[in-house]
Design an enzyme around this catalytic site. Structure first.
Site, PDB file in Angstrom:
ATOM      1  N   GLU A 226      -3.609  -6.684   5.129  1.00 16.28           N
ATOM      2  CA  GLU A 226      -2.357  -6.617   5.890  1.00 16.28           C
ATOM      3  C   GLU A 226      -2.694  -6.506   7.380  1.00 16.28           C
ATOM      4  O   GLU A 226      -2.138  -7.216   8.203  1.00 16.28           O
ATOM      5  CB  GLU A 226      -1.500  -5.425   5.442  1.00 16.28           C
ATOM      6  CG  GLU A 226      -0.163  -5.374   6.191  1.00 16.28           C
ATOM      7  CD  GLU A 226       0.816  -4.310   5.702  1.00 16.28           C
ATOM      8  OE1 GLU A 226       0.723  -3.873   4.544  1.00 16.28           O
ATOM      9  OE2 GLU A 226       1.699  -3.927   6.489  1.00 16.28           O
ATOM     10  N   ARG A 304       5.599   6.700   4.433  1.00 15.63           N
ATOM     11  CA  ARG A 304       5.927   6.400   3.030  1.00 15.63           C
ATOM     12  C   ARG A 304       5.524   7.571   2.123  1.00 15.63           C
ATOM     13  O   ARG A 304       6.174   7.836   1.115  1.00 15.63           O
ATOM     14  CB  ARG A 304       5.309   5.081   2.572  1.00 15.63           C
ATOM     15  CG  ARG A 304       5.814   4.626   1.214  1.00 15.63           C
ATOM     16  CD  ARG A 304       5.364   3.210   0.850  1.00 15.63           C
ATOM     17  NE  ARG A 304       6.221   2.179   1.408  1.00 15.63           N
ATOM     18  CZ  ARG A 304       7.370   1.761   0.882  1.00 15.63           C
ATOM     19  NH1 ARG A 304       7.814   2.292  -0.256  1.00 15.63           N
ATOM     20  NH2 ARG A 304       8.090   0.828   1.458  1.00 15.63           N
ATOM     21  N   GLU A 708       3.906  -3.008  -6.256  1.00 15.58           N
ATOM     22  CA  GLU A 708       3.286  -1.703  -6.090  1.00 15.58           C
ATOM     23  C   GLU A 708       3.672  -0.638  -7.116  1.00 15.58           C
ATOM     24  O   GLU A 708       2.817   0.155  -7.512  1.00 15.58           O
ATOM     25  CB  GLU A 708       3.593  -1.170  -4.679  1.00 15.58           C
ATOM     26  CG  GLU A 708       2.963  -2.024  -3.604  1.00 15.58           C
ATOM     27  CD  GLU A 708       3.408  -1.603  -2.212  1.00 15.58           C
ATOM     28  OE1 GLU A 708       4.574  -1.835  -1.865  1.00 15.58           O
ATOM     29  OE2 GLU A 708       2.590  -1.015  -1.495  1.00 15.58           O
TER      30      GLU A 708
HETATM   31  N1  LUZ Z   1       3.431  -2.219   4.776  1.00 15.35           N
HETATM   32  C1  LUZ Z   1       4.162  -1.906   5.854  1.00 15.35           C
HETATM   33  C2  LUZ Z   1       3.726  -1.736   3.569  1.00 15.35           C
HETATM   34  O1  LUZ Z   1       3.836  -2.360   6.953  1.00 15.35           O
HETATM   35  N2  LUZ Z   1       5.235  -1.117   5.718  1.00 15.35           N
HETATM   36  C3  LUZ Z   1       5.606  -0.593   4.529  1.00 15.35           C
HETATM   37  O2  LUZ Z   1       6.595   0.125   4.449  1.00 15.35           O
HETATM   38  C4  LUZ Z   1       4.826  -0.902   3.409  1.00 15.35           C
HETATM   39  N3  LUZ Z   1       5.120  -0.384   2.217  1.00 15.35           N
HETATM   40  C5  LUZ Z   1       4.344  -0.675   1.186  1.00 15.35           C
HETATM   41  C6  LUZ Z   1       3.263  -1.504   1.358  1.00 15.35           C
HETATM   42  N4  LUZ Z   1       2.963  -2.029   2.529  1.00 15.35           N
HETATM   43 MO1  MOS Z   2       0.747  -3.587   1.066  1.00 11.75          MO
HETATM   44  S1  MOS Z   2      -0.084  -1.837   0.556  1.00 11.75           S
HETATM   45  O1  MOS Z   2      -0.072  -4.531   2.106  1.00 11.75           O
HETATM   46  O2  MOS Z   2       2.107  -3.982   0.311  1.00 11.75           O
END
Ligand code: LUZ
Ligand code: MOS
Length: 753
Positions: A226, A304, A708
């Site tokens: 990400e 989160r 997830e």
């Molecule tokens: N990535 C993100 C995530 O940038 N914001 C989120 O709230 C999130 N939640 C789950 C997985 N990736």
């Molecule tokens: Mo995510 S933990 O890149 O949904």
């Protein structure tokens, strides 16, 4: 409906970053990284390395034309080190050579001298020293201070969970190609092409329109791409800018394991107050998050964690504090669940501890406190579903119908060397990016004159099947066959300003954008068809199974012919559409709002058998009742539930990151020393039942996100093991420190009291 890539994968012909045929003048990049977890650069001499055969250039921080800054939420991470070094694996210089071997050999020839500074790798130590990535945040509801006085039982303690390596099959990598007039085209193994584009533009000092990022597919990501696919893509682009030649940079497994960030380890303090009947009255928790050396996504992940501090339970008095601590490890990052698994593990630890103290079953406490429709989360949102109780009830009915409790009691009373344990694990996971502005997506749909369809969105295929779902959405919206649909690569020139494929929400959001775009085209086509067939205005025209229907009656006009005629009549056969998830808001001062579109819920029942002598265990079965909404692809969803479960089991039982006590070097830096679940550690039986249900505010075509939530079913295995340990000897004090490896179990069983 199978995964669209299945045939390509099994034949070995799908293309990943390292598979593309590139021009002969391609340069290969290799990276020199910091050998120390904290220190300063005293000497950086590249002359000897540059003189080696085949070496074209060595890039250091001073060669960067724009900003040497790759941070996203907080701008606190350099692309290449300047003076201070913050973690082992921090990039210092990039060597470009005509083969990867020569590039790596030249890296070794660079003279780097460092002096070391004291390092910190424990989050609590970092906190004591005031090393924070951001100010702490607290979510609260009710009044815990007042509630303790009304509790019959209060338990307090500490719970720790370890990090986790993503171990995507395809390591990090990218290549970049020079285009006309200073433009650069990057092919990156990223979940976030727009983020790569934005950071490359910043570092190279170019407008974003001169950088094109293309993503075909990833060989897995799990959150690890990400944010952390970006540096390698930007280094490749920088190499192109400085040499005018194409550049490729692919990490080998050891580099990837040792340099990149992982799931955040957490160390937490908790206090749980209950009434005698098991009702939870109050919950206080402080999470110390091990953020690593730069903020990366740590603050969003911590947020989160706070959103999931009460998981699937209603607790009237809550105070949850999260602290992002800066340590000298590679910056930790997104990983499936994004901080929620850490939160849920702490609460389950507390519930387990309370159950031991009160002499009742943890299952009783869990059941008593499940969220009901209308209950309020500590962040002010109402729980709008009833799937938590429904999934629990269905799981519990099976448990009772199969007389599981009695069977385990009989087994345990008639076996000395083997004991069984069972656990329930309810999960409630919020869907939407917690950063509200990220909840948008776009799609570009073209219908070609032969009736075939090409679709571009911001969604990245990483094995999870999002392209398959997107093709299904298009076929369903148009009323045509799937074979006509092609989902194109994810590309910033066709899909601009996109959010990363993350937060389980890519199919929901991009699917909705595709639905809107297809609807736009379909409306034009149906208006044309009505006119063409001479139907009176306002008559109902539709397209079903590739045929035009007027007032419920099939006509001769089929999709192909319709498209050909519509083109000649100059009907627009393309559409771009945007989707923004409705109804989301959150106030970061009051920490209240409605951050999630909906929740995904489910319950897992895990049964294990423990070998008391050796401390090893086998998982007999995991029975899951999972809420997929009105699933649009049961096979893909089942794959996600199975994969998530296994990854979660690995996190709490097997996967242990070990660091050298003096140098902080990662010791578990290969698959020989870092153990992930294999065929021998999978449950004997995985039984997944989907809860068919309709929810308001669900995702695309009333389906629900699935990436997830199932990860957290794995947490149940931890507590099933503790139950088996208790069956061996009720006096053994349980530990709340994941992963519960075989060694730890053995020590627990052997502990002298
Ligand atoms: N990535 C993100 C995530 O940038 N914001 C989120 O709230 C999130 N939640 C789950 C997985 N990736
Ligand atoms: Mo995510 S933990 O890149 O949904």
């Amino acid at each position: 409906m199978k995964h669209q890539d299945a045939m390509l994968h099994v034949r070995g012909v799908s293309l990943f970053v390292d598979d593309f045929k590139l021009p002969k003048n391609l340069l290969h990049a290799a990276v020199l990284v910091s050998p120390v977890s904290h220190g300063t650069i005293e000497k950086l001499e590249t002359g000897a390395a540059l003189a080696r055969p085949g070496v074209e250039m060595i890039i250091t921080a001073k060669d960067i034309p724009g900003k040497n800054q790759i941070g996203s939420i907080i701008k606190d991470e350099l692309l290449l080190a300047e003076k201070e070094l913050y973690f082992i694996g921090q990039p210092v210089a990039v060597v470009l050579a005509d083969t990867p071997e020569k590039a790596r050999a030249a890296v070794k020839a660079i003279e780097l001298e460092t002096s070391e500074l004291p390092s910190v790798v424990e989050p609590r130590k970092a906190f004591e020293k005031g090393m924070l990535l951001a100010p702490p945040r607290t979510f609260s509801m009710g009044n815990t201070a007042e509630a303790w006085g009304r509790c019959d039982c209060i338990v307090a303690g500490r719970s720790d969970s370890g990090g986790q390596e993503h171990l995507y099959l395809e390591t990090q990598g990218a290549f970049a190609i020079p285009m006309e007039n200073g433009c650069i085209r990057i092919t990156s193994g990223t979940q976030g092409p727009t983020f790569v584009q934005r950071v490359a533009a910043r570092v190279l000092k170019l407008p974003m329109n001169k950088i094109e990022v293309d993503v075909g597919r990833l060989g897995g990501a799990f959150g690890g791409k990400e944010d952390q696919a970006t540096p390698w893509a930007v280094m490749s682009a920088l190499g192109v800018q400085l040499t005018g030649k194409p550049v490729k940079l692919v990490l080998n497994r050891n580099e990837d394991l040792t340099w990149t960030g992982k799931r955040h380890p957490y160390s937490s303090d908790f206090k749980l107050g209950l009434l005698n009947d098991g009702t939870i009255m109050a919950w206080e928790v402080t999470y110390y998050q091990n953020g690593g050396a730069a903020s990366d996504l740590s603050t969003a992940i911590l947020e989160r964690t706070l959103f999931h501090s009460t998981n699937a339970y209603f607790i009237p008095n809550v105070k949850a504090t999260g602290i992002s601590c800066r340590t000298n490890l590679p910056p930790n990052t997104a990983f499936r669940g994004f901080g929620a698994p850490q939160a849920m593990y702490v609460l389950e630890s507390a519930i387990y501890k309370a159950s031991r103290e009160m002499g009742i079953s943890p299952i009783e406490i869990q059941e008593k406190n499940l969220l009901k429709k209308g209950d309020i989360f500590p962040f002010g949102m109402r729980y709008e579903g009833n799937e938590i109780k429904r999934s629990w009830s269905k799981a519990f009915e099976m448990y009772r119908a199969e007389n599981t409790e009695g069977r385990i009691r009989d087994f345990n009373s008639s076996n000395v060397m083997f004991k069984k344990g069972i656990s329930f694990m309810p999960v409630c996971f919020g869907i939407s990016f917690t950063h509200i502005s990220m909840n948008q997506a776009n799609a570009l749909v073209h219908v070609y004159t032969d009736g075939s369809v090409g679709i571009s969105t911001g969604a990245v295929e990483m094995g999870q099947g999002v392209n398959t779902k997107i093709a299904q959405v298009a076929a369903r919206t148009f009323g045509i066959d799937l074979f006509r649909i092609k989902v194109e690569s994810t590309n910033t020139t066709r899909s601009a300003n996109t959010s990363p494929t993350a937060a389980s929400s890519a199919a929901d959001m991009n699917g909705n954008a595709v639905r809107i775009a297809c609807d736009n085209i379909l409306r034009r086509l149906l208006a044309f068809a009505g006119k063409h067939l001479g139907a009176p205005p306002d008559s109902g025209v539709d397209l079903v199974h590739e045929k035009v229907i007027i007032e419920g009656k099939k006509t001769r006009l089929a999709w192909n012919e319709l498209i050909g005629l519509a083109y000649l009549a100059r009907v627009n056969l393309s559409s771009q559409a945007h989707y923004a998830t409705p109804g989301l808001h959150f106030n970061k001062t009051s920490e209240k709002g409605r951050p999630f579109s909906y929740h995904v819920a489910g319950t897992a029942v895990t049964e294990i058998t423990l070998d008391r002598l050796r401390g090893i265990f086998s998982i007999d079965s995991v029975k899951i009742v999972h809420d997929c909404g009105e699933s649009i692809n049961h096979l893909v969803d089942r794959g996600q539930v199975e994969g998530g479960l296994l990854q979660g089991i690995g996190w709490v039982t097997l996967e242990e990151l070990k660091y050298h006590p003096e140098t902080d070097a990662l010791l578990s830096d290969s698959l020989a020393t870092y153990k992930i679940p294999d065929i021998h550690s999978t449950p004997g039986e995985v039984d997944i039942k989907f809860l068919e249900c309709h929810s308001d505010n669900a995702g695309i075509y009333n389906s629900k996100a699935v990436g997830e939530p199932p990860f957290m079913y794995g947490i149940g295995t931890y507590f099933a093991i503790l139950e088996a340990v208790r069956a061996c000897d009720p006096e053994i004090r349980p530990v709340y420190s994941a992963p519960l490896t075989n060694e730890k179990i053995l020590l627990l069983l052997q502990k002298k009291r």
